[in-house]
Every structure is written in structure tokens, then in C-alpha cells.
Motif scaffolding. Structure first.
Motif, PDB file in Angstrom:
ATOM      1  N   PHE A  60      11.966  11.602   4.848  1.00  0.00           N
ATOM      2  CA  PHE A  60      11.880  10.395   5.887  1.00  0.00           C
ATOM      3  C   PHE A  60      12.000  10.819   7.296  1.00  0.00           C
ATOM      4  N   TYR A  96       8.438   3.295  -2.530  1.00  0.00           N
ATOM      5  CA  TYR A  96       9.938   3.841  -2.657  1.00  0.00           C
ATOM      6  C   TYR A  96      10.454   4.025  -1.384  1.00  0.00           C
ATOM      7  N   TYR A 143      26.681   3.475   5.387  1.00  0.00           N
ATOM      8  CA  TYR A 143      26.779   4.347   6.353  1.00  0.00           C
ATOM      9  C   TYR A 143      27.621   4.325   7.282  1.00  0.00           C
ATOM     10  N   TYR A 182      14.023   3.017   1.617  1.00  0.00           N
ATOM     11  CA  TYR A 182      15.204   2.261   1.921  1.00  0.00           C
ATOM     12  C   TYR A 182      15.275   1.153   2.950  1.00  0.00           C
ATOM     13  N   SER A 219      15.999  12.457   0.339  1.00  0.00           N
ATOM     14  CA  SER A 219      16.661  11.848  -0.987  1.00  0.00           C
ATOM     15  C   SER A 219      16.059  12.570  -2.233  1.00  0.00           C
ATOM     16  N   ASP A 220      17.165  13.120  -2.954  1.00  0.00           N
ATOM     17  CA  ASP A 220      16.573  13.836  -4.133  1.00  0.00           C
ATOM     18  C   ASP A 220      16.350  13.053  -5.328  1.00  0.00           C
ATOM     19  N   LEU A 221      15.682  13.688  -6.398  1.00  0.00           N
ATOM     20  CA  LEU A 221      15.143  12.847  -7.200  1.00  0.00           C
ATOM     21  C   LEU A 221      16.104  13.100  -8.783  1.00  0.00           C
ATOM     22  N   TYR A 276      12.327  13.443  -1.611  1.00  0.00           N
ATOM     23  CA  TYR A 276      11.440  12.543  -0.841  1.00  0.00           C
ATOM     24  C   TYR A 276      12.048  12.635   0.520  1.00  0.00           C
ATOM     25  N   ASP A 334      20.100   8.364  -6.022  1.00  0.00           N
ATOM     26  CA  ASP A 334      18.937   8.249  -4.879  1.00  0.00           C
ATOM     27  C   ASP A 334      19.746   8.294  -3.494  1.00  0.00           C
ATOM     28  N   LYS A 335      20.678   9.075  -3.430  1.00  0.00           N
ATOM     29  CA  LYS A 335      21.395   8.954  -2.144  1.00  0.00           C
ATOM     30  C   LYS A 335      20.569   9.501  -1.009  1.00  0.00           C
ATOM     31  N   LEU A 336      20.679   8.986   0.167  1.00  0.00           N
ATOM     32  CA  LEU A 336      19.585   9.487   1.303  1.00  0.00           C
ATOM     33  C   LEU A 336      20.581  10.038   1.987  1.00  0.00           C
ATOM     34  N   ILE A 337      20.504  11.321   2.452  1.00  0.00           N
ATOM     35  CA  ILE A 337      21.435  12.296   3.351  1.00  0.00           C
ATOM     36  C   ILE A 337      20.594  12.276   4.592  1.00  0.00           C
ATOM     37  N   TYR A 389      24.478   1.055  -0.353  1.00  0.00           N
ATOM     38  CA  TYR A 389      24.892   2.240   0.374  1.00  0.00           C
ATOM     39  C   TYR A 389      25.528   1.874   1.579  1.00  0.00           C
TER      40      TYR A 389
END
Lengths: 113, 115
Positions: B34, A100, A36, A102, B94-96, B32, B101-104, A34
Motif C-alpha cells: 500500500f 481488501y 497506531y 484498511y 501486510s503479510d498474509l 499486500y 493482517d498487521k499493516l506495517i 488496530y
């Protein structure tokens, strides 16, 4: 061990010049990668992601592009920088399984002048 | 698509006072969650995360967050803050679904701790 390298740490470029930021991952294979961007005083915006070699998805229309020429290499590019491209750019990879999460690179602070 | 809302852009607080940084998310699937912290002129550090199991998760430096599925929230709390907690805090989801697995991220909350 699994690590992520991002360079350069700081970059000052004139408007209209090209850009190439590189990110490499070690210790894993076939990671999701990714890019950002964090503009001054703002949150982190997802620019691009990749689930495999040559597979790039763009989240927002912009002056930038991304490429993944190798499994653990992710490159962010521009042919002609704009002032609005200034910001803090972060590369990240996704770690699946029981732990799990990042992992983020240390970032590149880009100033377009 | 998922989204994250951090309603408070800045939270000023005195040292040793409690603090809560709010985070709400929107997603039609399991997620998930964070919390990341960014100290001035530095990169992102993971503070804590919720993957499954107990809805209350803790960090090593005294922060905790509780996943509330019915309210789609993941608020961050600390009973007594220190000057060194001054930083920008980002909530992320992060949706499943699928393999992206994009982290927004939310827009962030700047925590300013005063002596």
C-alpha cells in the motif's frame, strides 16, 4: 455503509493524568482492529491489534494499554500519561475480501503537558 | 516479521518534474502493498494498493507504483508533480500469514514540491 469513528479529535492532558481514547466501527462484524501512533516527525508505529473481543496483542512495550469490550469497540488507555505519550493516534480496521484494505479513523492529536 | 524501508526521508522537487519515492520491503511470505498519503494536519488517505494481478497499479491523481517481487520493491512514481502533491507519503505492507493482517509502515517520505 462501513465507517469508523474516533474521538476526541484533540486532547491536551497533564503529565500523570489518565487517558481513554475510543474507536468504534460500524457496518461490519468481527473486524481486526488496530491502534497506531505517529510521534512528531516520525512514521506510524503499530501499538496494539485485536482479532476479537477481549483479544489484545501488544507490539511494543509502553505506558499504554488497549481493550476490546465489544466487537466493534477498541479503547486505548493509560493510567498515568508521560510526556513521551504525545503524538497522533490512529485507529484502523481491516477489510477482507475482494476489496481488501484498511480504513483509518480521523485520528486524535494528544499533547501531554 | 515483515518490515518496510523508505530510504528517502525528504524529496524536494520542482513543479512539473517527475518524482520517484522508493519503498523496499522484507517478508518471507506473500504480501499486500500500500501507499498512503498524509496532508498537513490530516489523517491517512489510501493512494493505491497492490493485491494481485497486474504489477503496475495506478491512482486517480496520476501516481503509479510497480510491484517488483524479485527486488522486493514497490516504488511510487509520478511523471509530473503539482504543488498540491506536497505531503507525507507512507509505504506499508501486510503479510498474509494467520489472521492478524498487521499493516506495517515505513518511516515516510516527505515530498516537497516547489514552484
Amino acid at each position: 455503509s462501513q465507517t469508523i469513528h474516533q474521538w476526541p479529535a484533540t486532547l491536551v492532558q497533564p503529565v500523570g493524568s489518565p487517558l481513554s481514547l475510543e474507536c468504534t466501527v460500524e457496518g461490519t462484524s468481527n473486524p481486526n482492529l488496530y491502534w497506531y501512533r505517529q510521534a512528531a516527525g516520525r512514521g506510524l508505529q503499530l501499538l496494539f491489534y485485536s482479532v476479537g473481543i477481549g483479544q489484545i496483542s501488544s507490539e511494543v512495550p509502553q505506558n499504554l494499554s488497549a481493550s476490546r469490550p465489544q466487537d466493534r469497540q477498541f479503547i486505548l488507555s493509560s493510567k498515568k500519561l508521560l510526556l513521551s505519550d504525545s503524538g497522533f493516534y490512529l485507529c484502523a480496521w481491516n477489510r477482507r475480501g475482494p476489496d481488501y484494505g484498511y480504513t483509518f479513523g480521523s485520528g486524535t492529536r494528544l499533547t501531554v503537558v | 516479521a515483515q518490515s518496510v524501508t523508505q530510504l528517502d526521508s525528504q524529496v524536494p522537487v520542482f513543479e512539473e518534474a517527475p518524482v520517484e519515492l522508493r519503498c523496499n520491503y522484507s517478508s518471507s511470505v506473500s504480501v499486500y502493498l500500500f501507499w498512503y498519503v498524509q496532508y498537513p494536519n490530516q489523517g491517512l488517505q489510501l493512494l493505491l494498493k497492490y493485491l494481485s494481478g497486474s504489477t503496475l497499479v495506478e491512482s486517480i491523481n496520476g501516481f503509479e507504483a510497480e510491484f517488483n517481487k524479485s527486488q522486493t520493491s514497490f516504488h511510487l512514481r509520478k511523471p509530473s508533480v503539482h504543488i498540491s502533491d506536497t505531503a507525507e507519503y507512507f509505504c506499508a505492507v501486510s503479510d498474509l500469514v494467520g489472521n492478524t493482517d498487521k499493516l506495517i509502515f515505513g518511516t515516510g517520505t516527505r515530498l516537497q514540491v516547489f514552484p
